[in-house]
Design a protein around this motif. Structure first.
Motif, PDB file in Angstrom:
ATOM      1  N   PHE A   1     -16.747  14.993   4.699  1.00 33.13           N
ATOM      2  CA  PHE A   1     -15.872  13.940   5.190  1.00 33.13           C
ATOM      3  C   PHE A   1     -14.437  14.224   4.752  1.00 33.13           C
ATOM      4  CE2 PHE A   1     -19.972  11.875   4.973  1.00 33.13           C
ATOM      5  CZ  PHE A   1     -19.993  11.056   6.088  1.00 33.13           C
ATOM      6  N   VAL A   2     -13.505  13.823   5.595  1.00 34.38           N
ATOM      7  CA  VAL A   2     -12.092  13.771   5.220  1.00 34.38           C
ATOM      8  C   VAL A   2     -11.650  12.335   5.495  1.00 34.38           C
ATOM      9  CG1 VAL A   2      -9.752  14.569   5.706  1.00 34.38           C
ATOM     10  CG2 VAL A   2     -11.645  16.207   5.703  1.00 34.38           C
ATOM     11  N   LEU A   3     -11.034  11.733   4.485  1.00 37.76           N
ATOM     12  CA  LEU A   3     -10.631  10.332   4.553  1.00 37.76           C
ATOM     13  C   LEU A   3      -9.129  10.208   4.362  1.00 37.76           C
ATOM     14  CD1 LEU A   3     -13.299   9.036   2.006  1.00 37.76           C
ATOM     15  CD2 LEU A   3     -13.577   9.311   4.474  1.00 37.76           C
ATOM     16  N   VAL A   4      -8.563   9.167   4.942  1.00 39.34           N
ATOM     17  CA  VAL A   4      -7.193   8.773   4.655  1.00 39.34           C
ATOM     18  C   VAL A   4      -7.278   7.352   4.112  1.00 39.34           C
ATOM     19  CG1 VAL A   4      -4.896   8.317   5.582  1.00 39.34           C
ATOM     20  CG2 VAL A   4      -6.254  10.221   6.504  1.00 39.34           C
ATOM     21  N   ALA A   5      -6.749   7.166   2.916  1.00 40.34           N
ATOM     22  CA  ALA A   5      -6.786   5.856   2.276  1.00 40.34           C
ATOM     23  C   ALA A   5      -5.374   5.394   1.950  1.00 40.34           C
ATOM     24  CB  ALA A   5      -7.624   5.915   0.997  1.00 40.34           C
ATOM     25  N   LEU A   6      -5.177   4.097   2.014  1.00 37.87           N
ATOM     26  CA  LEU A   6      -3.916   3.480   1.600  1.00 37.87           C
ATOM     27  C   LEU A   6      -4.222   2.524   0.455  1.00 37.87           C
ATOM     28  CD1 LEU A   6      -2.255   2.586   5.031  1.00 37.87           C
ATOM     29  CD2 LEU A   6      -1.673   4.459   3.505  1.00 37.87           C
ATOM     30  N   VAL A   7      -3.554   2.738  -0.679  1.00 34.28           N
ATOM     31  CA  VAL A   7      -3.754   1.903  -1.854  1.00 34.28           C
ATOM     32  C   VAL A   7      -2.398   1.551  -2.470  1.00 34.28           C
ATOM     33  CG1 VAL A   7      -6.074   2.758  -2.383  1.00 34.28           C
ATOM     34  CG2 VAL A   7      -4.086   3.948  -3.302  1.00 34.28           C
ATOM     35  N   ALA A   8      -2.403   0.567  -3.327  1.00 37.65           N
ATOM     36  CA  ALA A   8      -1.155   0.113  -3.941  1.00 37.65           C
ATOM     37  C   ALA A   8      -0.593   1.129  -4.923  1.00 37.65           C
ATOM     38  CB  ALA A   8      -1.368  -1.232  -4.643  1.00 37.65           C
TER      39      ALA A   8
ATOM     40  N   ARG B   1     -21.330  14.768  -4.208  1.00 38.71           N
ATOM     41  CA  ARG B   1     -21.322  15.919  -5.104  1.00 38.71           C
ATOM     42  C   ARG B   1     -19.913  16.255  -5.562  1.00 38.71           C
ATOM     43  NH1 ARG B   1     -23.516  21.237  -2.672  1.00 38.71           N
ATOM     44  NH2 ARG B   1     -21.588  21.032  -1.534  1.00 38.71           N
ATOM     45  N   ASN B   2     -18.927  16.183  -4.655  1.00 35.86           N
ATOM     46  CA  ASN B   2     -17.573  16.609  -5.001  1.00 35.86           C
ATOM     47  C   ASN B   2     -16.541  15.768  -4.244  1.00 35.86           C
ATOM     48  OD1 ASN B   2     -15.704  18.340  -6.308  1.00 35.86           O
ATOM     49  ND2 ASN B   2     -15.420  19.451  -4.394  1.00 35.86           N
ATOM     50  N   VAL B   3     -15.441  15.463  -4.930  1.00 36.93           N
ATOM     51  CA  VAL B   3     -14.320  14.730  -4.335  1.00 36.93           C
ATOM     52  C   VAL B   3     -13.039  15.467  -4.693  1.00 36.93           C
ATOM     53  CG1 VAL B   3     -13.005  12.570  -4.330  1.00 36.93           C
ATOM     54  CG2 VAL B   3     -15.495  12.509  -4.539  1.00 36.93           C
ATOM     55  N   ARG B   4     -12.220  15.727  -3.684  1.00 38.20           N
ATOM     56  CA  ARG B   4     -10.873  16.288  -3.907  1.00 38.20           C
ATOM     57  C   ARG B   4      -9.888  15.339  -3.260  1.00 38.20           C
ATOM     58  NH1 ARG B   4     -10.143  22.358  -2.124  1.00 38.20           N
ATOM     59  NH2 ARG B   4      -8.043  21.624  -2.440  1.00 38.20           N
ATOM     60  N   SER B   5      -8.895  14.924  -4.025  1.00 41.11           N
ATOM     61  CA  SER B   5      -7.906  13.977  -3.521  1.00 41.11           C
ATOM     62  C   SER B   5      -6.516  14.582  -3.560  1.00 41.11           C
ATOM     63  CB  SER B   5      -7.927  12.694  -4.355  1.00 41.11           C
ATOM     64  OG  SER B   5      -9.201  12.084  -4.252  1.00 41.11           O
ATOM     65  N   PHE B   6      -5.756  14.301  -2.525  1.00 42.52           N
ATOM     66  CA  PHE B   6      -4.378  14.772  -2.404  1.00 42.52           C
ATOM     67  C   PHE B   6      -3.501  13.544  -2.214  1.00 42.52           C
ATOM     68  CE2 PHE B   6      -7.371  17.806  -0.732  1.00 42.52           C
ATOM     69  CZ  PHE B   6      -7.007  18.994  -1.350  1.00 42.52           C
ATOM     70  N   PHE B   7      -2.445  13.449  -2.987  1.00 43.32           N
ATOM     71  CA  PHE B   7      -1.578  12.276  -2.960  1.00 43.32           C
ATOM     72  C   PHE B   7      -0.296  12.615  -2.206  1.00 43.32           C
ATOM     73  CE2 PHE B   7      -4.352  12.147  -6.592  1.00 43.32           C
ATOM     74  CZ  PHE B   7      -4.955  10.904  -6.429  1.00 43.32           C
ATOM     75  N   ALA B   8      -0.018  11.868  -1.161  1.00 42.70           N
ATOM     76  CA  ALA B   8       1.171  12.125  -0.343  1.00 42.70           C
ATOM     77  C   ALA B   8       2.423  11.784  -1.137  1.00 42.70           C
ATOM     78  CB  ALA B   8       1.115  11.308   0.943  1.00 42.70           C
TER      79      ALA B   8
ATOM     80  N   ALA C   1       0.860  -1.192   0.000  1.00 42.42           N
ATOM     81  CA  ALA C   1       0.000   0.000   0.000  1.00 42.42           C
ATOM     82  C   ALA C   1       0.890   1.233   0.000  1.00 42.42           C
ATOM     83  CB  ALA C   1      -0.931  -0.010   1.208  1.00 42.42           C
ATOM     84  N   ALA C   2       1.558   1.459  -1.107  1.00 38.77           N
ATOM     85  CA  ALA C   2       2.583   2.503  -1.183  1.00 38.77           C
ATOM     86  C   ALA C   2       2.028   3.907  -1.367  1.00 38.77           C
ATOM     87  CB  ALA C   2       3.544   2.187  -2.326  1.00 38.77           C
ATOM     88  N   LEU C   3       0.754   4.059  -1.712  1.00 40.25           N
ATOM     89  CA  LEU C   3       0.193   5.375  -1.995  1.00 40.25           C
ATOM     90  C   LEU C   3      -0.810   5.768  -0.908  1.00 40.25           C
ATOM     91  CD1 LEU C   3       0.048   7.738  -4.015  1.00 40.25           C
ATOM     92  CD2 LEU C   3      -1.747   6.465  -5.223  1.00 40.25           C
ATOM     93  N   THR C   4      -0.524   6.874  -0.234  1.00 40.44           N
ATOM     94  CA  THR C   4      -1.436   7.428   0.765  1.00 40.44           C
ATOM     95  C   THR C   4      -2.214   8.559   0.114  1.00 40.44           C
ATOM     96  OG1 THR C   4       0.088   6.898   2.571  1.00 40.44           O
ATOM     97  CG2 THR C   4      -1.612   8.546   3.029  1.00 40.44           C
ATOM     98  N   VAL C   5      -3.530   8.520   0.272  1.00 39.44           N
ATOM     99  CA  VAL C   5      -4.396   9.517  -0.339  1.00 39.44           C
ATOM    100  C   VAL C   5      -5.252  10.170   0.745  1.00 39.44           C
ATOM    101  CG1 VAL C   5      -6.054   9.967  -2.187  1.00 39.44           C
ATOM    102  CG2 VAL C   5      -4.553   7.965  -2.335  1.00 39.44           C
ATOM    103  N   LEU C   6      -5.241  11.496   0.752  1.00 40.20           N
ATOM    104  CA  LEU C   6      -6.110  12.278   1.633  1.00 40.20           C
ATOM    105  C   LEU C   6      -7.259  12.768   0.763  1.00 40.20           C
ATOM    106  CD1 LEU C   6      -3.097  14.178   3.066  1.00 40.20           C
ATOM    107  CD2 LEU C   6      -4.360  12.419   4.268  1.00 40.20           C
ATOM    108  N   ILE C   7      -8.471  12.484   1.191  1.00 40.48           N
ATOM    109  CA  ILE C   7      -9.633  12.708   0.333  1.00 40.48           C
ATOM    110  C   ILE C   7     -10.675  13.553   1.063  1.00 40.48           C
ATOM    111  CG2 ILE C   7     -11.444  11.583  -1.030  1.00 40.48           C
ATOM    112  CD1 ILE C   7      -9.682   8.974  -0.783  1.00 40.48           C
ATOM    113  N   GLU C   8     -11.144  14.605   0.390  1.00 43.37           N
ATOM    114  CA  GLU C   8     -12.256  15.410   0.879  1.00 43.37           C
ATOM    115  C   GLU C   8     -13.495  15.011   0.087  1.00 43.37           C
ATOM    116  OE1 GLU C   8     -11.253  19.499   0.189  1.00 43.37           O
ATOM    117  OE2 GLU C   8      -9.832  19.555   1.852  1.00 43.37           O
ATOM    118  N   VAL C   9     -14.588  14.770   0.783  1.00 45.48           N
ATOM    119  CA  VAL C   9     -15.831  14.378   0.123  1.00 45.48           C
ATOM    120  C   VAL C   9     -16.953  15.308   0.580  1.00 45.48           C
ATOM    121  CG1 VAL C   9     -17.533  12.541  -0.235  1.00 45.48           C
ATOM    122  CG2 VAL C   9     -15.116  11.960   0.074  1.00 45.48           C
TER     123      VAL C   9
END
Length: 159
Positions: free
Chosen positions: A109-116, A136-143, A66-74
């Motif tokens: 919502f603010v989410l922290v996700a771990l993906v490959a 309605r809207n998603v903003r994602s930030f990639f660490a 899970a090398a990619l950390t994503v911070l997501i606003e929903v």
């Protein structure tokens, strides 16, 4: 929810367990300068009170694929409580979502996700976010780098 008073021994125990939850009761007692039975009673009391919720191993996400950390606003389309509750329940069931916060004054919502990788993120986004009619809207930030990661709650000791 009842609260319990924490004395200095409780605080020292909690500090050490946050650093290493796998410490044996003998080692914990030696480090905090208490007898093993006293230490065991304290840990059981802190657990029963809900202060110690669980003991876990913290893994390196990159070494686990899970090398990619994503911070997501929903932001949801409507602010109805039932809609937010249903959306939150869906997020809680998704293993890639590591943290989920309902927030105010901005997104819902603010989410922290771990993906490959990016492909795994796109699949997650389609499955849980952009494909959901409530969203309605998603903003994602990639660490690009993790400068600090800590799970310990600061514990203030009495002088």
């Amino acid at each position: 929810m009842p609260t319990i008073e924490l004395d200095d021994l409780d605080r020292r125990i909690l500090d050490l367990l946050q650093q290493d939850g796998a410490l044996s009761n003998q080692d914990l007692a030696a480090h905090v300068h208490a007898s093993p039975p006293t230490c065991l009673r304290r840990v059981r009391r802190l657990t029963k009170a809900g202060i110690i919720q669980r003991r876990v191993a913290i893994l390196d996400p990159a070494l686990m694929g899970a090398a990619l950390t994503v911070l997501i606003e929903v932001t949801l389309d409507a602010q109805a409580a039932a809609q937010a509750d249903a959306f939150e329940a869906q997020l809680l069931a998704e293993p890639a979502i590591q943290q989920c916060y309902r927030v105010s004054s901005g997104p819902d919502f603010v989410l922290v996700a771990l993906v490959a990788d990016m492909a795994a993120y796109q699949a997650l986004a389609l499955r849980c976010l952009t494909g959901d009619p409530r969203v309605r809207n998603v903003r994602s930030f990639f660490a690009t780098r993790r400068s600090k990661f800590c799970t310990a709650i600061p514990i203030h000791h009495t002088p």
